[in-house]
Design an enzyme around this catalytic site. Structure first.
Site, PDB file in Angstrom:
ATOM      1  N   ASP A   1     -48.849 -51.277  10.738  1.00 35.33           N
ATOM      2  CA  ASP A   1     -48.922 -49.852  10.423  1.00 35.33           C
ATOM      3  C   ASP A   1     -50.296 -49.456   9.902  1.00 35.33           C
ATOM      4  OD1 ASP A   1     -46.275 -50.083  11.034  1.00 35.33           O
ATOM      5  OD2 ASP A   1     -45.531 -49.643   9.019  1.00 35.33           O
TER       6      ASP A   1
ATOM      7  N   GLU B   1     -48.680 -52.027  -0.455  1.00 39.26           N
ATOM      8  CA  GLU B   1     -47.223 -52.007  -0.232  1.00 39.26           C
ATOM      9  C   GLU B   1     -46.566 -53.218  -0.910  1.00 39.26           C
ATOM     10  OE1 GLU B   1     -45.233 -49.984   2.137  1.00 39.26           O
ATOM     11  OE2 GLU B   1     -46.815 -48.861   3.141  1.00 39.26           O
TER      12      GLU B   1
ATOM     13  N   SER C   1     -45.550 -42.875   7.261  1.00 40.06           N
ATOM     14  CA  SER C   1     -46.287 -41.941   6.402  1.00 40.06           C
ATOM     15  C   SER C   1     -46.988 -42.695   5.279  1.00 40.06           C
ATOM     16  CB  SER C   1     -45.341 -40.886   5.832  1.00 40.06           C
ATOM     17  OG  SER C   1     -44.374 -41.467   4.972  1.00 40.06           O
TER      18      SER C   1
ATOM     19  N   ASP D   1     -44.251 -59.523  15.713  1.00 40.44           N
ATOM     20  CA  ASP D   1     -45.306 -59.850  14.733  1.00 40.44           C
ATOM     21  C   ASP D   1     -45.055 -61.196  14.060  1.00 40.44           C
ATOM     22  OD1 ASP D   1     -43.103 -58.713  13.495  1.00 40.44           O
ATOM     23  OD2 ASP D   1     -44.271 -57.494  12.087  1.00 40.44           O
TER      24      ASP D   1
ATOM     25  N   HIS E   1     -40.406 -56.782  17.042  1.00 45.29           N
ATOM     26  CA  HIS E   1     -39.996 -58.087  16.497  1.00 45.29           C
ATOM     27  C   HIS E   1     -40.894 -59.220  17.017  1.00 45.29           C
ATOM     28  CE1 HIS E   1     -36.375 -56.955  14.276  1.00 45.29           C
ATOM     29  NE2 HIS E   1     -36.197 -56.037  15.206  1.00 45.29           N
TER      30      HIS E   1
ATOM     31  N   TYR F   1     -32.315 -59.505   9.564  1.00 46.64           N
ATOM     32  CA  TYR F   1     -33.720 -59.771   9.918  1.00 46.64           C
ATOM     33  C   TYR F   1     -34.058 -61.233   9.670  1.00 46.64           C
ATOM     34  CZ  TYR F   1     -34.215 -54.749  10.165  1.00 46.64           C
ATOM     35  OH  TYR F   1     -34.048 -53.443  10.505  1.00 46.64           O
TER      36      TYR F   1
ATOM     37  N   GLY G   1     -40.267 -41.527   6.045  1.00 46.43           N
ATOM     38  CA  GLY G   1     -39.148 -42.423   6.295  1.00 46.43           C
ATOM     39  C   GLY G   1     -38.524 -42.279   7.674  1.00 46.43           C
ATOM     40  N   ALA G   2     -39.282 -41.753   8.637  1.00 48.87           N
ATOM     41  CA  ALA G   2     -38.735 -41.559   9.982  1.00 48.87           C
ATOM     42  C   ALA G   2     -39.220 -42.646  10.935  1.00 48.87           C
ATOM     43  CB  ALA G   2     -39.134 -40.188  10.521  1.00 48.87           C
TER      44      ALA G   2
HETATM   45  P1  ADP Z   1     -42.469 -44.327   6.070  1.00 54.85           P
HETATM   46  O1  ADP Z   1     -41.612 -45.048   7.043  1.00 54.85           O
HETATM   47  O2  ADP Z   1     -42.667 -42.891   6.458  1.00 54.85           O
HETATM   48  O3  ADP Z   1     -43.750 -45.047   5.793  1.00 54.85           O
HETATM   49  P2  ADP Z   1     -41.954 -45.063   3.359  1.00 54.85           P
HETATM   50  O4  ADP Z   1     -40.724 -45.036   2.544  1.00 54.85           O
HETATM   51  O5  ADP Z   1     -42.614 -46.370   3.611  1.00 54.85           O
HETATM   52  O6  ADP Z   1     -41.631 -44.303   4.718  1.00 54.85           O
HETATM   53  O7  ADP Z   1     -43.059 -44.149   2.681  1.00 54.85           O
HETATM   54  C1  ADP Z   1     -42.744 -42.853   2.250  1.00 54.85           C
HETATM   55  C2  ADP Z   1     -43.373 -42.615   0.894  1.00 54.85           C
HETATM   56  O8  ADP Z   1     -44.792 -42.384   1.062  1.00 54.85           O
HETATM   57  C3  ADP Z   1     -42.847 -41.382   0.220  1.00 54.85           C
HETATM   58  O9  ADP Z   1     -41.680 -41.669  -0.525  1.00 54.85           O
HETATM   59  C4  ADP Z   1     -44.006 -40.978  -0.670  1.00 54.85           C
HETATM   60  O10 ADP Z   1     -44.048 -41.749  -1.839  1.00 54.85           O
HETATM   61  C5  ADP Z   1     -45.218 -41.357   0.196  1.00 54.85           C
HETATM   62  N1  ADP Z   1     -45.626 -40.195   1.022  1.00 54.85           N
HETATM   63  C6  ADP Z   1     -45.614 -40.116   2.356  1.00 54.85           C
HETATM   64  N2  ADP Z   1     -46.029 -38.893   2.778  1.00 54.85           N
HETATM   65  C7  ADP Z   1     -46.303 -38.189   1.664  1.00 54.85           C
HETATM   66  C8  ADP Z   1     -46.749 -36.856   1.429  1.00 54.85           C
HETATM   67  N3  ADP Z   1     -46.992 -35.996   2.425  1.00 54.85           N
HETATM   68  N4  ADP Z   1     -46.931 -36.473   0.137  1.00 54.85           N
HETATM   69  C9  ADP Z   1     -46.673 -37.331  -0.871  1.00 54.85           C
HETATM   70  N5  ADP Z   1     -46.242 -38.588  -0.709  1.00 54.85           N
HETATM   71  C10 ADP Z   1     -46.045 -39.020   0.540  1.00 54.85           C
HETATM   72 MG    MG Z   2     -43.825 -47.044   5.109  1.00 57.38          MG
END
Ligand code: ADP
Ligand code: MG
Length: 381
Positions: free
Chosen positions: A172, A160, A126, A37, A35, A222, A121-122
């Site tokens: 990120d 994004e 990703s 940024d 918190h 937030y 989404g963890a």
């Molecule tokens: P995070 O917190 O992991 O960034 P987000 O909801 O922001 O979660 O992003 C997740 C999204 O990114 C997924 O719903 C998908 O669209 C994309 N994504 C992430 N990893 C992969 C993967 N291995 N293959 C395909 N799409 C992915």
């Molecule tokens: Mg994300």
């Protein structure tokens, strides 16, 4: 890792009949600096050994053809604004193409196959790994690497914002693009200056415990936190809390609400904690790093009030077991704790945390061991 690469190469060859070039980029953790940024402060992320990897090859056409191994879907799209695909994973890739083009960069048609092992989404981002992988690759393949790395991060962030409906900051994508093995990065969210700090905790491991809970929140907490910070900064005659001191805050304590006071107290304390962690890392003092992590948790829970029962429980278990450092990672109200654990305590801690959490909340948390690793890169054969 090797098997992910082989799988991608096999499927690429089957689908497209040739070989392309392999690229990867990483998910990230943030060791401390939460918190901060939007208060013009510091964050302290690092890239991890969980990646998105893609094989890519220009195809001489005006369209992109891409296969997601993990989602098991194939998508084609053109490179004009009206060509946006509907599949959400493909929109990340389309967005990267468009954001490069908007900045005057070149993107031509290409074929791609990709996969990943960053949990979705963890809280390990990703999506930033996916964006950075393609941004780095398209810079290499079509732009002779003339787009600088900060711009690559911004291309991911704008993707994004403009194509995925997520109004995120820059951390990120920054971490994913700039990540370096054995280093964390202190990013100054006001000046965008950054510095690498060594992170080689030989006797410790970093492990994330994902509670898998996300509390639905009413009245946008937030925004309320932000408003508190802005009010206090204004009262102190400052643009943001970045330049505020605890003494200055204490001097106006009676003029502001208790809630605003505690919010600002956390933010000011967090800046000091990040700087203390930098010194500790330079000295190889991981015990102090861990202590600061606990202090951050305490502040997030009691002063900033963005924790929840489950995360406080995981933090308590860590503390009871003598884990070196533990805190909420991310915005709060659910998600992960990040833990700095002595190697010989690791297995015992995990077992205990999983068992006790399951007993209390009826489901097991997910465990992710992470090692600080390289960010966006080309994978040389
Ligand atoms: P995070 O917190 O992991 O960034 P987000 O909801 O922001 O979660 O992003 C997740 C999204 O990114 C997924 O719903 C998908 O669209 C994309 N994504 C992430 N990893 C992969 C993967 N291995 N293959 C395909 N799409 C992915
Ligand atoms: Mg994300």
């Amino acid at each position: 890792m090797e098997s992910m690469k082989e799988k991608i190469q096999k499927i690429f060859e089957e689908r497209f009949g040739e070989k392309g070039t392999l690229y990867a980029s990483a998910g990230r953790i943030n060791l401390i600096g939460e918190h901060t940024d939007y208060n013009g402060g510091f964050v302290f992320p690092g890239a991890i050994d969980k990646v998105i990897m893609a094989e890519i090859r220009p195809n001489g056409m005006e369209k992109v053809r891409v296969f997601s191994i993990d989602i098991n879907e194939y998508v084609e799209f053109g490179l004009k604004e009206e060509d946006a695909p509907s599949e959400s994973w493909a929109r990340y890739i389309f967005g990267i193409c468009r954001e490069i083009q908007k900045r005057g960069g070149e993107v031509k048609g290409f074929d791609a196959v990709f996969a990943g092992n960053v949990p979705l989404g963890a809280g390990l981002s990703s999506s930033a790994a996916l964006e950075s992988c393609f941004a780095f690759a398209l810079n290499d393949l079509f732009n002779n690497n003339t787009i600088d790395k900060f711009e690559l991060a911004k291309i991911g962030q704008s993707t994004e914002h403009n194509y995925c409906g997520v109004n995120c900051g820059i951390m990120d994508q920054f971490a994913s693009v700039f990540g370096r093995k054995g280093n964390l990065m202190r990013l100054d969210c006001r000046s965008m200056e950054y510095e690498y700090f060594p992170f080689n905790p030989e006797d410790y491991e970093l492990v994330l415990v994902d509670s898998r809970v996300k509390h639905e929140l009413k009245d946008s907490p937030y925004n309320k936190r932000r408003e508190s910070c802005e009010r206090v900064a204004k009262r102190l005659g400052l643009e943001t809390l970045r330049d505020a001191t605890m003494e200055a805050l204490d001097a106006i304590k009676s003029d502001i609400t208790a809630e605003d006071y505690f919010r600002a107290k956390f933010v000011i304390g967090e800046k000091e904690r990040v700087l203390a962690v930098c010194d500790a890392l330079n000295a190889g003092d991981y015990e102090t790093v861990g202590k600061k992590m606990y202090e951050t948790h305490e502040g997030l829970s009691k002063d900033y009030e963005v924790s929840c029962e489950e995360l406080d429980f995981l933090n308590d278990v860590a503390k009871e077991m003598g884990v070196t450092g533990s805190r909420i990672m991310g915005g709060g109200f659910g998600g992960c704790t990040i833990n700095l654990v002595k190697k010989d305590l690791h297995d015992k801690f995990i077992k205990e945390a999983v068992t006790r959490f399951n007993e209390k909340y009826g489901h097991e948390p997910m465990i992710y061991d992470v090692v600080i690793s390289d960010g966006a890169r080309k994978i040389e054969e």
